[in-house]
Scaffold this motif. Structure first.
Motif, mmCIF file in Angstrom:
data_model
loop_
_atom_site.group_PDB
_atom_site.id
_atom_site.type_symbol
_atom_site.label_atom_id
_atom_site.label_comp_id
_atom_site.label_asym_id
_atom_site.label_seq_id
_atom_site.Cartn_x
_atom_site.Cartn_y
_atom_site.Cartn_z
ATOM 1 N N ALA A 114 40.415 60.253 31.809
ATOM 2 C CA ALA A 114 41.813 60.353 31.381
ATOM 3 C C ALA A 114 41.925 60.235 29.865
ATOM 4 C CB ALA A 114 42.647 59.276 32.064
ATOM 5 N N LEU A 115 41.081 59.412 29.267
ATOM 6 C CA LEU A 115 41.089 59.280 27.810
ATOM 7 C C LEU A 115 40.732 60.610 27.163
ATOM 8 C CD1 LEU A 115 41.002 57.792 25.083
ATOM 9 C CD2 LEU A 115 38.657 57.105 25.634
ATOM 10 N N GLN A 116 39.668 61.241 27.634
ATOM 11 C CA GLN A 116 39.254 62.500 27.030
ATOM 12 C C GLN A 116 40.289 63.604 27.257
ATOM 13 O OE1 GLN A 116 35.475 63.864 26.595
ATOM 14 N NE2 GLN A 116 34.686 61.866 26.002
ATOM 15 N N GLU A 117 40.918 63.608 28.419
ATOM 16 C CA GLU A 117 41.955 64.602 28.693
ATOM 17 C C GLU A 117 43.156 64.383 27.781
ATOM 18 O OE1 GLU A 117 44.343 67.576 30.020
ATOM 19 O OE2 GLU A 117 42.178 67.322 30.275
ATOM 20 N N TRP A 118 43.546 63.141 27.556
ATOM 21 C CA TRP A 118 44.663 62.827 26.665
ATOM 22 C C TRP A 118 44.353 63.291 25.242
ATOM 23 C CZ3 TRP A 118 49.615 61.195 27.023
ATOM 24 C CH2 TRP A 118 50.228 60.677 25.884
ATOM 25 N N VAL A 119 43.152 63.010 24.759
ATOM 26 C CA VAL A 119 42.767 63.394 23.407
ATOM 27 C C VAL A 119 42.818 64.911 23.244
ATOM 28 C CG1 VAL A 119 40.808 63.484 21.798
ATOM 29 C CG2 VAL A 119 41.395 61.336 22.938
ATOM 30 N N LEU B 52 42.790 50.715 28.502
ATOM 31 C CA LEU B 52 43.165 49.576 29.344
ATOM 32 C C LEU B 52 42.897 49.865 30.819
ATOM 33 C CD1 LEU B 52 46.519 48.490 27.647
ATOM 34 C CD2 LEU B 52 44.373 47.199 27.671
ATOM 35 N N ALA B 53 43.045 51.123 31.212
ATOM 36 C CA ALA B 53 42.780 51.526 32.594
ATOM 37 C C ALA B 53 41.292 51.760 32.854
ATOM 38 C CB ALA B 53 43.566 52.792 32.924
ATOM 39 N N GLU C 177 41.500 44.518 27.447
ATOM 40 C CA GLU C 177 42.597 43.768 26.837
ATOM 41 C C GLU C 177 42.873 44.318 25.449
ATOM 42 O OE1 GLU C 177 43.476 39.179 25.273
ATOM 43 O OE2 GLU C 177 41.748 39.610 26.570
ATOM 44 N N LEU C 178 44.152 44.512 25.136
ATOM 45 C CA LEU C 178 44.564 44.925 23.796
ATOM 46 C C LEU C 178 44.689 43.693 22.911
ATOM 47 C CD1 LEU C 178 45.654 46.997 21.719
ATOM 48 C CD2 LEU C 178 47.930 46.617 22.729
ATOM 49 N N LEU C 179 43.966 43.677 21.804
ATOM 50 C CA LEU C 179 44.000 42.552 20.877
ATOM 51 C C LEU C 179 44.934 42.814 19.704
ATOM 52 C CD1 LEU C 179 40.158 41.785 20.753
ATOM 53 C CD2 LEU C 179 41.890 40.727 22.236
ATOM 54 N N ALA C 180 44.943 44.052 19.206
ATOM 55 C CA ALA C 180 45.778 44.369 18.046
ATOM 56 C C ALA C 180 45.924 45.871 17.919
ATOM 57 C CB ALA C 180 45.166 43.799 16.768
#
Length: 221
Positions: free
Chosen positions: A162-167, A156-157, A196-199
């Motif tokens: 940051a995504l790779q660091e979180w993983v 979303l950001a 946008e988050l859809l599901a």
């Protein structure tokens, strides 16, 4: 039966959009076969709903602008992450051209380079980029869902680093963090400013067993 109900939200959104000429689908490499980043070399892919033509012109444009992407059918021959999307797309669009990409290397540098190459190749084209992935695999929902929510927040950001660091730091067993990262980079380069988050759901939501679940999300950039 597990991921389909969540994936359907993406396809519903796509059915409202204009039809793309070409769809680039990026998936992870589950088999270890083929090169670091591999395009499919066939002329056609086939499902029970018919044949899908490979976009050779776009394939050539991608290859000519990179030195780390190759054409390697071995990476695709037993890989499900790209092909499983095709029947949905055939149902809503009918005919379209395809560029399948399988990522063996999913590190941040490779993801960024792939995203930049795609943005350059697609900037004058009517194209859709899709990333195919599951989220965390086979943990109790109580521990899996916070990991998944962290992934979703970083998408979303629009923050691929940051995504790779979180993983990495949370040991999230998300199979396609590289395809998602590359899609974020390409989208931002092409002008995207929000997601946008859809599901969101898990396999446990389908069968009622939350002891060891796989997470799924549909998101739109």
């Amino acid at each position: 039966m597990y991921s389909g109900p969540v994936a359907a939200h993406s396809y519903l959104q796509l059915s409202y959009e204009g039809k793309p000429d070409t769809i680039v689908i990026i998936g992870p490499n589950h088999t270890g076969l083929g090169g670091p980043v591999s395009l499919g070399g066939s002329d056609m892919w086939e499902t029970p709903l018919g044949r899908v033509e490979i976009d050779k012109d776009l394939t050539s444009a991608i290859l000519s602008s990179s030195d780390f992407i190759d054409v390697d059918e071995r990476a695709h021959i037993r890989e499900h992450s790209v092909e499983v999307q095709l029947p949905f797309l055939q149902y809503i669009y009918g005919e379209f051209k395809l560029v399948p990409i399988c990522m063996g290397f999913q590190d941040l540098e490779t993801s960024r380079r792939l995203g930049e190459v795609l943005a350059e190749a697609l900037k004058e084209r009517n194209a859709l980029i899709m990333a195919s992935t599951d989220l965390n695999h086979m943990e109790p929902q109580s521990t899996a869902e916070p990991k998944d929510r962290g992934v979703i927040d970083r998408i979303l950001a629009l923050d691929e680093a940051a995504l790779q660091e979180w993983v990495r730091s949370r040991r999230v067993s998300m199979c396609g963090y590289g395809p998602v990262s590359a899609t974020i980079v390409a989208s931002k380069t092409l002008g995207a400013t929000k997601a946008e988050l859809l599901a969101y759901g898990t396999s446990g939501d389908v069968i009622g067993d939350h002891s060891a679940v796989v997470g799924y999300t549909s998101m739109k950039i």
